[in-house]
Design a protein around this motif. Structure first.
Motif, PDB file in Angstrom:
ATOM      1  N   ASP A  38       0.828  -1.196   0.000  1.00  0.00           N
ATOM      2  CA  ASP A  38       0.000   0.000   0.000  1.00  0.00           C
ATOM      3  C   ASP A  38       0.868   1.253   0.000  1.00  0.00           C
ATOM      4  OD1 ASP A  38       0.655   0.858   2.701  1.00  0.00           O
ATOM      5  OD2 ASP A  38      -0.732  -0.654   3.454  1.00  0.00           O
ATOM      6  N   SER A  39       0.255   2.372  -0.352  1.00  0.00           N
ATOM      7  CA  SER A  39       0.990   3.624  -0.542  1.00  0.00           C
ATOM      8  C   SER A  39       1.621   4.130   0.740  1.00  0.00           C
ATOM      9  CB  SER A  39       0.065   4.695  -1.122  1.00  0.00           C
ATOM     10  OG  SER A  39      -0.414   4.324  -2.391  1.00  0.00           O
ATOM     11  N   ARG A  40       0.962   3.943   1.882  1.00  0.00           N
ATOM     12  CA  ARG A  40       1.511   4.433   3.136  1.00  0.00           C
ATOM     13  C   ARG A  40       2.781   3.682   3.497  1.00  0.00           C
ATOM     14  NH1 ARG A  40       1.885   8.950   5.487  1.00  0.00           N
ATOM     15  NH2 ARG A  40      -0.363   9.302   5.199  1.00  0.00           N
ATOM     16  N   LYS A  41       2.775   2.367   3.345  1.00  0.00           N
ATOM     17  CA  LYS A  41       3.970   1.582   3.660  1.00  0.00           C
ATOM     18  C   LYS A  41       5.105   1.937   2.707  1.00  0.00           C
ATOM     19  CE  LYS A  41       5.570  -3.142   4.474  1.00  0.00           C
ATOM     20  NZ  LYS A  41       5.190  -4.584   4.481  1.00  0.00           N
ATOM     21  N   LYS A  42       4.779   2.080   1.427  1.00  0.00           N
ATOM     22  CA  LYS A  42       5.800   2.450   0.439  1.00  0.00           C
ATOM     23  C   LYS A  42       6.373   3.832   0.749  1.00  0.00           C
ATOM     24  CE  LYS A  42       7.300   0.751  -2.506  1.00  0.00           C
ATOM     25  NZ  LYS A  42       8.642   0.084  -2.638  1.00  0.00           N
ATOM     26  N   ALA A  43       5.532   4.775   1.143  1.00  0.00           N
ATOM     27  CA  ALA A  43       6.011   6.124   1.466  1.00  0.00           C
ATOM     28  C   ALA A  43       7.004   6.086   2.620  1.00  0.00           C
ATOM     29  CB  ALA A  43       4.834   7.033   1.804  1.00  0.00           C
TER      30      ALA A  43
ATOM     31  N   GLU B 148       8.970   3.687   3.394  1.00  0.00           N
ATOM     32  CA  GLU B 148      10.207   3.098   2.892  1.00  0.00           C
ATOM     33  C   GLU B 148      11.010   4.056   2.027  1.00  0.00           C
ATOM     34  OE1 GLU B 148       9.296  -0.512   0.870  1.00  0.00           O
ATOM     35  OE2 GLU B 148       8.788  -1.604   2.724  1.00  0.00           O
ATOM     36  N   MET B 149      10.355   5.094   1.474  1.00  0.00           N
ATOM     37  CA  MET B 149      11.022   6.013   0.563  1.00  0.00           C
ATOM     38  C   MET B 149      11.596   7.246   1.249  1.00  0.00           C
ATOM     39  SD  MET B 149       8.485   5.738  -2.743  1.00  0.00           S
ATOM     40  CE  MET B 149       9.421   6.896  -3.744  1.00  0.00           C
TER      41      MET B 149
ATOM     42  N   ILE C  62       1.691   9.235  -9.240  1.00  0.00           N
ATOM     43  CA  ILE C  62       3.046   9.578  -9.669  1.00  0.00           C
ATOM     44  C   ILE C  62       3.947   8.368  -9.411  1.00  0.00           C
ATOM     45  CG2 ILE C  62       4.998  11.144  -9.348  1.00  0.00           C
ATOM     46  CD1 ILE C  62       2.498  12.472 -10.546  1.00  0.00           C
ATOM     47  N   PRO C  63       4.691   7.897 -10.406  1.00  0.00           N
ATOM     48  CA  PRO C  63       5.509   6.689 -10.231  1.00  0.00           C
ATOM     49  C   PRO C  63       6.579   6.827  -9.163  1.00  0.00           C
ATOM     50  CG  PRO C  63       5.266   7.238 -12.558  1.00  0.00           C
ATOM     51  CD  PRO C  63       4.738   8.415 -11.780  1.00  0.00           C
ATOM     52  N   GLU C  64       6.844   5.723  -8.494  1.00  0.00           N
ATOM     53  CA  GLU C  64       7.862   5.684  -7.447  1.00  0.00           C
ATOM     54  C   GLU C  64       9.206   6.182  -7.958  1.00  0.00           C
ATOM     55  OE1 GLU C  64      10.292   2.163  -5.082  1.00  0.00           O
ATOM     56  OE2 GLU C  64       8.224   1.796  -5.724  1.00  0.00           O
ATOM     57  N   GLU C  65       9.587   5.795  -9.172  1.00  0.00           N
ATOM     58  CA  GLU C  65      10.885   6.191  -9.716  1.00  0.00           C
ATOM     59  C   GLU C  65      10.980   7.705  -9.866  1.00  0.00           C
ATOM     60  OE1 GLU C  65       8.778   4.010 -11.098  1.00  0.00           O
ATOM     61  OE2 GLU C  65       9.783   2.140 -10.492  1.00  0.00           O
TER      62      GLU C  65
END
Length: 294
Positions: free
Chosen positions: A2-7, A9-10, A273-276
């Motif tokens: 999910d977006s929150r977990k990915k955020a 990590e970034m 918006i893509p992670e990259e």
């Protein structure tokens, strides 16, 4: 994922190019040392401290030294440093400043929009005449030209601050001609700047290196916050290669800078918006502006 977990990590490896810390003339959530300590703990790569009232280069150096972490500073050309003051810019450069903003809270354009940020309104509603970059013929004042040349020689960042898009167009074109390699347009989608997509594209064509978007503009720090989709639209229109994502955080009513960065990443992921591209805007591009190798 999910977006929150990915955020979350970034956040490690990111650089926040726009943080307001204390001590300050306005209430701030954290002091310089606390900002640096929290950024280091979060695994960020660097931060840049901003003040509307003084040069933050020396403060940044101390916060960086105490925390063994890269902290940078700059100076906004408001009345408290003499306005469009070349000598103040020379001193800031000697002190290690990485960014010089054109006037912010004392810009003529901003003083017309002072109610956009309620926190500033009480202090600034004094009838003062704002600072304007252009002369009667529409050309940059000689003091601005001198400041541009100092910035070009030092190879640091020239930022537009809170001036009007009309002033910024002239400033960016002239700075590009005179050899400034790092030109940042400060929060062009903010309620008080409110560039159109066409204006954002035009200012890049005139020589702007980066458009800096900030998550603060989506919060209730602003009288009329913008929707995250406004920033996402600007990113798509201009491209990640010409965009930075910063927080403009530090207000007592907003989350701490590290959380604000996470929130901004989350919002842009949710907008598709893509992670990259987000990594380019939160890491690669600010590193380039600071001359860092990550």
């Amino acid at each position: 994922m999910d977006s929150r977990k990915k955020a979350k990590e970034m956040v490690p490896g990111s650089i926040d190019f726009h943080i307001h810390s204390g001590p300050d003339i306005f209430p701030r959530l954290l002091n310089d040392m606390e900002v640096a300590a929290q950024a280091k703990e979060a695994g960020m790569a660097a931060v840049l401290l901003k003040s509307h009232s003084e040069c933050t280069a020396a403060r940044a150096a101390m916060a960086g030294y105490v925390n063994d972490f890269p902290v940078f500073g700059g100076m906004a050309l408001n009345y408290s440093v003499g306005g469009l003051n070349p000598e103040a810019v020379k001193t800031a450069v000697r002190m290690g400043a990485k960014e010089v903003w054109m006037p912010t809270i004392h810009a003529a354009h901003y003083l017309k929009e002072v109610d956009s940020v309620p926190m500033f309104a009480a202090l600034l509603k004094s009838g003062m005449k704002g600072i304007y970059l252009l002369d009667d013929s529409g050309r940059l004042k000689e003091s601005v030209i001198e400041i541009i040349e100092i910035i070009a020689e030092a190879d640091i960042v020239l930022a537009t601050g809170h001036i009007s898009s009309k002033e910024a167009m002239v400033l960016v074109e002239e700075a590009n001609k005179r050899g400034v390699k790092k030109i940042v347009v400060t929060h062009p989608t903010s309620p008080m700047e409110a560039y159109t997509v066409e204006e954002m594209r035009e200012i890049v064509e005139r020589g702007a290196t980066m458009l800096e978007h900030v998550v603060n503009d989506t919060t209730h720090q602003m009288k009329n916050p913008i929707a995250p989709s406004v920033i996402a639209e600007a990113i798509r229109a201009v491209g990640a290669e010409h965009t930075m994502m910063s927080t403009d955080s530090g207000q007592v009513i907003n989350p701490a800078p590290t959380i604000s960065m996470e929130n901004f990443i989350y919002l842009m992921l949710e907008e598709g918006i893509p992670e990259e591209e987000i990594r380019v805007m939160t890491r690669d591009n600010p590193a380039r502006m600071l001359g860092l190798s990550l």
